[in-house]
Write an enzyme that holds these catalytic residues in place. Structure first.
Site, mmCIF file in Angstrom:
data_model
loop_
_atom_site.group_PDB
_atom_site.id
_atom_site.type_symbol
_atom_site.label_atom_id
_atom_site.label_comp_id
_atom_site.label_asym_id
_atom_site.label_seq_id
_atom_site.Cartn_x
_atom_site.Cartn_y
_atom_site.Cartn_z
ATOM 1 N N HIS B 56 2.318 -8.182 -6.522
ATOM 2 C CA HIS B 56 3.029 -7.209 -5.648
ATOM 3 C C HIS B 56 4.799 -7.642 -5.336
ATOM 4 C CE1 HIS B 56 -0.560 -5.232 -5.378
ATOM 5 N NE2 HIS B 56 -1.127 -5.951 -4.359
ATOM 6 N N HIS B 218 -2.959 -1.394 -6.693
ATOM 7 C CA HIS B 218 -3.934 -1.965 -7.631
ATOM 8 C C HIS B 218 -4.301 -1.119 -8.820
ATOM 9 C CE1 HIS B 218 -4.561 -3.173 -3.199
ATOM 10 N NE2 HIS B 218 -4.185 -4.489 -3.647
#
Lengths: 332, 332
Positions: B56, B218
């Site tokens: 991320h 995700h």
């Protein structure tokens, strides 16, 4: 074509409207599509202008603001801006101290900036130009006589912008820009193509197991098509020609710039930087500053480029000077 | 799988090594893989910690530094860090004033941070936790009881980090973090999947004419799979549920955050922001500040998310306070 756009021919205008909405404190957009520093013209300050095709964001519009560019001329995607834009930009930022055009070496850009400079000079504005041609990958290319202008442009705009901000005159900032050009080298690669909105299909075909070494920022061919390799091998393939070209050697001090092409995540750029740092250390080259991120992009292309600029104390001082633009900001 | 990596299981370690090489003035990496502010611990300062799966970036390691996080715990890609990391981080930044854990609402993260907090408290460190759960897309998900924590985390870390930097105590910074959580809403979408390096294939399949509205960071499913639409239609599909949820209404002041998922170029984010600005104006919502770029990503996923945080003068003051981290920097 999967893009967050409304219509291919509206992308540039709508992105500029978004920039105006977001960064009205820093910049404004004037006709015909010129991004101008909000407080331009600044009396007695040399104006710094750049421009080129859109699709390389944040370059150049994202670098308009304090300590960097006074104006940027965005063309259509991967298409040179027109002389009218460059002339309007030059007039908008002329504070009586002259204007420097920082031009990436592509045939259209060079020709149009030359014409705009002549027109501006005919109106009594002193204009100088420096052409950035830092890509060691190929000598000539689809769009270029000589080397292409790539990542070195970002470093030039920051350093030269700082010099103009502190009041250096046109001769000094022009000489400084040429000094950056003389000491900067770059090379890039692509894992995937990009898709120009108006074209609607990838600029080039590339196999699932292939990559393009030395790619241009419009997806134009580079040195060679190769089988995929590790990040370390790719970094060696880019950085070795850069180091050998200037050449950069033991005792040299540099700014190292690892750039993402638009579709490559930051985590991968740090993997590349890790190898860049190791290779520079091996050669005795000291990385004094670094820049890691997607600053000169090719739409959503996956890939990266590496730029090294050999610096002295004065260039470092100007690199560290305050900058406040949408894309680069520190000390302000 | 086309990535600039050396080996799937080396990505996180090598990226952290790259961060250490690049940003040694701001941070250090200590065992077991914890990114810690270079000058930690700072006596008398509340420590601010976050963490979560890697992939991320720049969140969270890129937010370690002055005015934001004191430490970040990166797990394997899309995998919660372990309690040992969170405990080591807590001990490393404890300056005697207690430590706040900012936790994104994913089952593994919440469980592991809870255990680490208990272990730290057993060693005499006062620890508080705030769980960020700002994603309005779905109530529960593959990895979550309740809403997922997404873009609001970035805004929380900046604002709470500023409060801790100026010396506010643990109770105050904890209450402030909860206030951010109570006033922030987000939603995202994906045009493409991403590929976890260890998996080697896309997390989900998606047609050339499809997109996922409400996607998780995700790649987990969102609200619905739809046919491709325009940027304006997509922005409406994300922003309307956000506006309606808090709700945000006439007279409200916000920070608006348009985030790229990793593979979406900046030019497209500005097209989205242009519509966000128009929709907020239509509702009488004033955008006081904005953040536009790829700050909480899903590897190379193409897509975007929108976050709105309702603010008051105090939150704006803390937003504007100096920050110096690898990924966010101003005023310093």
């Amino acid at each position: 074509m999967k893009k967050l756009i409304n219509a291919p021919d509206a992308v540039v205008d709508e992105a500029l409207a978004g920039m105006t909405a977001a960064h009205g404190d820093l910049l404004k957009v004037i006709e015909p599509n010129v991004v101008v520093r909000a407080d331009a013209p600044r009396s007695g300050k040399v104006g710094i202008i750049s421009g080129g095709g859109s699709g390389h964001e944040p370059m150049h519009g994202g670098f308009v603001g304090l300590g960097m560019l006074d104006a940027a001329c965005p063309g259509a995607v991967f298409t040179s801006p027109v002389p009218d834009q460059m002339l309007a930009a030059t007039k908008a930022v002329d504070g009586g101290a002259g204007v420097l055009h920082i031009v990436k070496n592509y045939t259209g850009d060079v020709m149009n900036f030359e014409l705009a400079a002549e027109l501006a000079q005919a109106e009594g504005i002193e204009v100088t130009s420096v052409v950035i041609a830092d890509d060691v990958a190929v000598q000539d290319s689809l769009y270029t006589a000589g080397r292409r202008g790539v990542g070195g442009t970002v470093l030039a705009e920051k350093i030269v912008g700082a010099a103009a901000e502190e009041g250096q005159d046109l001769a000094a900032v022009t000489a400084l820009c040429q000094k950056v050009q003389d000491n900067v080298r770059s090379m890039g690669m692509a894992l995937t193509s990009c898709t120009v909105p108006a074209a609607g299909k990838p600029t080039f075909e590339i196999g699932d197991d292939e990559m393009e070494i030395g790619v241009g920022i419009h997806g134009e061919p580079g040195r060679e098509r190769r089988k995929l390799a590790s990040a370390d091998e790719i970094t060696e393939a880019l950085l070795t020609p850069i180091l050998d070209d200037l050449p950069f050697g033991s005792g040299d001090r540099v700014i190292a710039f690892v750039n993402g092409m638009g579709g490559t995540p930051l985590i991968e750029l740090y993997v590349v930087y890790n190898k860049v740092a190791a290779m520079c250390a091996d050669r005795g080259v000291t990385i004094e500053r670094n820049l890691i991120g997607s600053y000169i992009t090719s739409l959503e292309m996956a890939g990266a480029s590496i730029t090294l600029l050999k610096v002295d104390d004065e260039m470092l001082r100007l690199w560290d000077a305050p900058v406040h633009t949408p894309a680069l900001r520190w000390g302000a």
